[in-house]
Design a protein around this motif. Structure first.
Motif, PDB file in Angstrom:
ATOM      1  N   ARG A 101      -4.127   7.419 104.010  1.00  0.00           N
ATOM      2  CA  ARG A 101      -4.112   6.758 105.319  1.00  0.00           C
ATOM      3  C   ARG A 101      -5.049   7.468 106.298  1.00  0.00           C
ATOM      4  O   ARG A 101      -5.741   6.819 107.077  1.00  0.00           O
ATOM      5  CB  ARG A 101      -2.684   6.686 105.856  1.00  0.00           C
ATOM      6  CG  ARG A 101      -1.829   5.676 105.063  1.00  0.00           C
ATOM      7  CD  ARG A 101      -0.391   5.647 105.538  1.00  0.00           C
ATOM      8  NE  ARG A 101      -0.283   5.277 106.929  1.00  0.00           N
ATOM      9  CZ  ARG A 101      -0.208   4.035 107.375  1.00  0.00           C
ATOM     10  NH1 ARG A 101      -0.261   3.031 106.518  1.00  0.00           N
ATOM     11  NH2 ARG A 101      -0.089   3.780 108.661  1.00  0.00           N
ATOM     12  N   ARG A 128      -8.269   5.678 107.980  1.00  0.00           N
ATOM     13  CA  ARG A 128      -8.497   5.595 109.429  1.00  0.00           C
ATOM     14  C   ARG A 128      -9.868   6.138 109.814  1.00  0.00           C
ATOM     15  O   ARG A 128     -10.579   5.546 110.635  1.00  0.00           O
ATOM     16  CB  ARG A 128      -7.385   6.332 110.185  1.00  0.00           C
ATOM     17  CG  ARG A 128      -6.085   5.553 110.218  1.00  0.00           C
ATOM     18  CD  ARG A 128      -5.076   6.157 111.183  1.00  0.00           C
ATOM     19  NE  ARG A 128      -4.568   7.437 110.754  1.00  0.00           N
ATOM     20  CZ  ARG A 128      -3.482   7.613 110.014  1.00  0.00           C
ATOM     21  NH1 ARG A 128      -2.793   6.570 109.621  1.00  0.00           N
ATOM     22  NH2 ARG A 128      -3.093   8.810 109.674  1.00  0.00           N
ATOM     23  N   THR A 180     -12.487   3.650 108.582  1.00  0.00           N
ATOM     24  CA  THR A 180     -12.427   2.439 109.407  1.00  0.00           C
ATOM     25  C   THR A 180     -13.102   2.675 110.751  1.00  0.00           C
ATOM     26  O   THR A 180     -13.878   1.819 111.216  1.00  0.00           O
ATOM     27  CB  THR A 180     -10.961   1.991 109.601  1.00  0.00           C
ATOM     28  OG1 THR A 180     -10.433   1.632 108.319  1.00  0.00           O
ATOM     29  CG2 THR A 180     -10.862   0.798 110.540  1.00  0.00           C
ATOM     30  N   ARG A 181     -12.837   3.805 111.383  1.00  0.00           N
ATOM     31  CA  ARG A 181     -13.501   4.112 112.667  1.00  0.00           C
ATOM     32  C   ARG A 181     -15.012   4.169 112.495  1.00  0.00           C
ATOM     33  O   ARG A 181     -15.767   3.687 113.338  1.00  0.00           O
ATOM     34  CB  ARG A 181     -12.997   5.445 113.234  1.00  0.00           C
ATOM     35  CG  ARG A 181     -11.695   5.328 113.972  1.00  0.00           C
ATOM     36  CD  ARG A 181     -11.374   6.563 114.804  1.00  0.00           C
ATOM     37  NE  ARG A 181     -11.429   7.809 114.071  1.00  0.00           N
ATOM     38  CZ  ARG A 181     -10.387   8.376 113.478  1.00  0.00           C
ATOM     39  NH1 ARG A 181      -9.202   7.811 113.519  1.00  0.00           N
ATOM     40  NH2 ARG A 181     -10.534   9.528 112.840  1.00  0.00           N
TER      41      ARG A 181
END
Length: 150
Positions: free
Chosen positions: A16, A20, A23-24
């Protein structure tokens, strides 16, 4: 002496955290097109698979039906996808509009820049290794899930 490799920490947490951060990274490149990373991915899947039944789209994207419905709403509102009639009265098909194709092409240029930048930061060999490990893990976990359904 036990020299076996022993994982430390929570695999879910580590995945996770990586998700994240990645994804950023992609969002920073894709956001100027007016798309979020998830919207670009959904638009791409619809264009590549469409016209497609929502249930098949959800399966291919590995999301549940309610998540797909929620994620489709902004694309429908923007006119980038439409819901058309399916093979019978109860079914629907999702397809990309011309505006959606243009938006996806714009997003794809930004996504490619994000991918190249990620490759530069991590190294293409490490990225290829990561893809191979992830693909193998997905296949093994999917195979285990199928056994549970029996």
């Amino acid at each position: 002496m036990d020299t076996a490799v022993k994982p430390r920490g929570c695999t879910n947490l580590k995945l996770r955290q990586l998700s994240r951060v990645v994804t950023r990274h992609y969002d920073a490149y894709v956001a100027p097109t007016g798309l979020r990373n998830t919207q670009y991915s959904l638009l791409s899947h619809v264009e590549l698979l469409g016209p497609v039944r929502p249930v098949d789209l959800a399966r291919r994207m590995r999301v549940d039906a309610s998540t797909l419905t929620r994620n489709l709403q902004p694309l429908l509102a923007a006119g980038w996808v439409r819901l058309g009639p399916g093979v019978d009265q109860r079914s629907r098909l999702v397809e990309v509009t011309d505006a959606g194709r243009a938006k996806r092409a714009e997003g794809q240029r930004a996504w490619k820049q994000a991918q190249l930048a990620l490759n530069d930061r991590l190294g293409p060999q490490r990225v290829a290794q990561l893809h191979a490990v992830l693909d193998e893990c997905i296949a093994r976990l999917d195979a285990g899930d199928e056994g549970e359904d029996a």
